[in-house]
Structure formats: structure tokens, C-alpha cells
Design a protein around this motif. Structure first.
Motif, PDB file in Angstrom:
ATOM      1  N   MET A   1       0.841  -1.201   0.000  1.00 43.10           N
ATOM      2  CA  MET A   1       0.000   0.000   0.000  1.00 43.10           C
ATOM      3  C   MET A   1       0.874   1.248   0.000  1.00 43.10           C
ATOM      4  O   MET A   1       0.555   2.231  -0.678  1.00 43.10           O
ATOM      5  CB  MET A   1      -0.936   0.022   1.196  1.00 43.10           C
ATOM      6  N   LEU A   2       1.967   1.195   0.721  1.00 45.87           N
ATOM      7  CA  LEU A   2       2.879   2.330   0.754  1.00 45.87           C
ATOM      8  C   LEU A   2       3.433   2.609  -0.635  1.00 45.87           C
ATOM      9  O   LEU A   2       3.516   3.764  -1.063  1.00 45.87           O
ATOM     10  CB  LEU A   2       4.009   2.072   1.749  1.00 45.87           C
ATOM     11  N   VAL A   3       3.765   1.554  -1.356  1.00 47.10           N
ATOM     12  CA  VAL A   3       4.255   1.712  -2.732  1.00 47.10           C
ATOM     13  C   VAL A   3       3.163   2.326  -3.607  1.00 47.10           C
ATOM     14  O   VAL A   3       3.427   3.197  -4.431  1.00 47.10           O
ATOM     15  CB  VAL A   3       4.732   0.363  -3.314  1.00 47.10           C
ATOM     16  N   MET A   4       1.918   1.877  -3.402  1.00 48.24           N
ATOM     17  CA  MET A   4       0.817   2.383  -4.233  1.00 48.24           C
ATOM     18  C   MET A   4       0.544   3.862  -3.998  1.00 48.24           C
ATOM     19  O   MET A   4       0.208   4.581  -4.928  1.00 48.24           O
ATOM     20  CB  MET A   4      -0.457   1.572  -3.980  1.00 48.24           C
ATOM     21  N   VAL A   5       0.668   4.333  -2.762  1.00 48.16           N
ATOM     22  CA  VAL A   5       0.334   5.729  -2.473  1.00 48.16           C
ATOM     23  C   VAL A   5       1.522   6.673  -2.592  1.00 48.16           C
ATOM     24  O   VAL A   5       1.371   7.876  -2.457  1.00 48.16           O
ATOM     25  CB  VAL A   5      -0.320   5.890  -1.073  1.00 48.16           C
ATOM     26  N   THR A   6       2.705   6.113  -2.828  1.00 45.32           N
ATOM     27  CA  THR A   6       3.896   6.943  -2.982  1.00 45.32           C
ATOM     28  C   THR A   6       4.024   7.352  -4.441  1.00 45.32           C
ATOM     29  O   THR A   6       4.071   6.491  -5.318  1.00 45.32           O
ATOM     30  CB  THR A   6       5.159   6.190  -2.529  1.00 45.32           C
ATOM     31  N   PRO A   7       4.060   8.656  -4.712  1.00 43.47           N
ATOM     32  CA  PRO A   7       4.159   9.091  -6.108  1.00 43.47           C
ATOM     33  C   PRO A   7       5.548   8.812  -6.682  1.00 43.47           C
ATOM     34  O   PRO A   7       6.528   9.426  -6.292  1.00 43.47           O
ATOM     35  CB  PRO A   7       3.872  10.593  -6.044  1.00 43.47           C
ATOM     36  N   LEU A   8       5.603   7.841  -7.564  1.00 38.83           N
ATOM     37  CA  LEU A   8       6.841   7.514  -8.263  1.00 38.83           C
ATOM     38  C   LEU A   8       6.568   7.570  -9.754  1.00 38.83           C
ATOM     39  O   LEU A   8       5.462   7.269 -10.204  1.00 38.83           O
ATOM     40  CB  LEU A   8       7.315   6.096  -7.890  1.00 38.83           C
ATOM     41  N   SER A   9       7.574   7.906 -10.503  1.00 35.22           N
ATOM     42  CA  SER A   9       7.416   7.884 -11.947  1.00 35.22           C
ATOM     43  C   SER A   9       7.348   6.431 -12.411  1.00 35.22           C
ATOM     44  O   SER A   9       7.762   5.511 -11.694  1.00 35.22           O
ATOM     45  CB  SER A   9       8.595   8.590 -12.620  1.00 35.22           C
ATOM     46  N   LEU A  10       6.835   6.216 -13.598  1.00 30.95           N
ATOM     47  CA  LEU A  10       6.763   4.867 -14.163  1.00 30.95           C
ATOM     48  C   LEU A  10       8.163   4.259 -14.231  1.00 30.95           C
ATOM     49  O   LEU A  10       8.358   3.085 -13.904  1.00 30.95           O
ATOM     50  CB  LEU A  10       6.111   4.913 -15.550  1.00 30.95           C
ATOM     51  N   ARG A  11       9.117   5.068 -14.595  1.00 27.30           N
ATOM     52  CA  ARG A  11      10.501   4.592 -14.691  1.00 27.30           C
ATOM     53  C   ARG A  11      11.015   4.099 -13.328  1.00 27.30           C
ATOM     54  O   ARG A  11      11.637   3.050 -13.235  1.00 27.30           O
ATOM     55  CB  ARG A  11      11.391   5.720 -15.205  1.00 27.30           C
TER      56      ARG A  11
END
Length: 181
Positions: free
Chosen positions: A130-140
Motif C-alpha cells: 500500500m505504501l508503494v501504491m500511495v507513494t508518487p513515483l514515476s513509471l521509470r
């Protein structure tokens, strides 16, 4: 007879003393904290430079640095300090002061901390997917992290469903006692 009240300017040292009860003034700049820091290459100010900046009251320099936010709180600096200064606690104190003043140095890291705490409040523990899902990261960046995520999943370190702690009332009490929302 009129009395004049002289208000002493609050220094960063005095604020941190209240927050951390750490004797920052003992530091004699040996640099052992910086030499042992595993995150030093990511920091804009090394731990000993942060302490020095605190001692000379360079408030803006310290509170806008990324160092307190990059600090992993691994306690290596605190363990290496010959003067028993809890530098990790100082970094935490700097984050608290930054939040209190409404100026976290690294907004993305501050947002990450906020999201992390929301998840802990919800489940009683961290839930990394869930933390990964809500953390804004670029596609790259997300693609770059896929091999690590797959390895963690295969080793059972990244579950698909969250596990809640048994006594969430204890977690709620910790949040209430700390004053976190």
C-alpha cells in the motif's frame, strides 16, 4: 517604576535541548558521526555539519537541509559519538521542529512519513504494497523497483494482504499520546 522585560531569543540549541534532552554543545567536531553514516553520500550536510550549524544557530540552513529527512535513524552516529550525543535523536528533533514551523525540508519525504504513519494507524503496522501504491513515483522508478519487489514477494517479505496487529487499541493509544493525527 516601569519594568522592561528582556526576552531571550530562542536558539535552535535550546529548542533541541527541550525536544531531545541531548547535550549538543558537547560536540567537538571529531567527524566520527559523518564517517560512519551509511546515508552520508545522499545528504547535503553531513551529520557533523548539521551539529555545527545548530551550534552557530544557522536555523534556516539546518531546517531546509535534506539531512534530517535522509537520516535512517540507524543510530550508527550516536553509537560512534565519543561525547554520547544522540545525533539520531537530534535529527528527529529537527524533523519535529520543521513540522511545527510548517516547513519540512524535503516535502516528498515528509509526505512519505505522513503516508507511512496513516498506514500504521490503519493496520497497526507497515504494509509495504500500500505504501508503494500511495507513494508518487514515476513509471521509470516503479519499473526500476520491480525486481526488488518481486524478490521480496518471493521471500515472503512483501505480503499481498495486510496483517493487522491483534491489539490495535495500543497503536491508537500511541498515536493519541504522541499527538499525531
Amino acid at each position: 517604576m516601569a519594568t522592561t522585560e528582556v526576552s531571550a531569543k530562542r536558539t535552535l540549541v535550546s529548542e533541541l535541548k527541550e525536544v531531545t534532552d541531548t547535550p549538543i554543545a558537547r560536540c567537538y567536531q571529531c567527524g566520527k558521526c559523518s564517517a560512519g553514516c551509511p546515508m552520508a553520500e545522499e545528504m547535503d550536510l553531513l551529520p557533523h555539519q548539521v551539529i555545527h550549524s545548530i551550534l552557530i544557530d544557522r536555523r534556516d540552513r539546518v531546517l531546509t537541509a535534506n539531512t534530517p529527512w535522509i537520516c535512517a535513524s540507524c543510530l550508527m552516529c550516536s553509537a560512534r559519538c565519543p561525547m554520547d550525543i544522540d545525533i539520531a535523536a537530534v535529527m528527529d528533533g529537527l524533523r519535529q521542529i520543521s513540522f511545527r514551523e510548517g516547513r519540512p525540508g524535503q516535502k516528498d519525504i515528509a509526505k512519505f512519513h505522513d503516508r507511512f504513519l496513516r498506514i500504521v494507524r490503519l493496520f497497526g503496522r507497515a504494509f509495504e504494497p500500500m505504501l508503494v501504491m500511495v507513494t508518487p513515483l514515476s513509471l521509470r522508478e516503479r519499473i526500476k523497483q520491480l525486481p526488488l519487489g518481486a524478490m521480496l514477494f518471493l521471500k515472503g517479505r512483501m505480503p499481498l494482504l495486510p496483517h493487522r496487529v491483534k491489539n490495535r487499541a495500543n497503536v491508537s493509544a500511541l498515536f493519541k499520546e504522541s499527538g499525531l493525527k
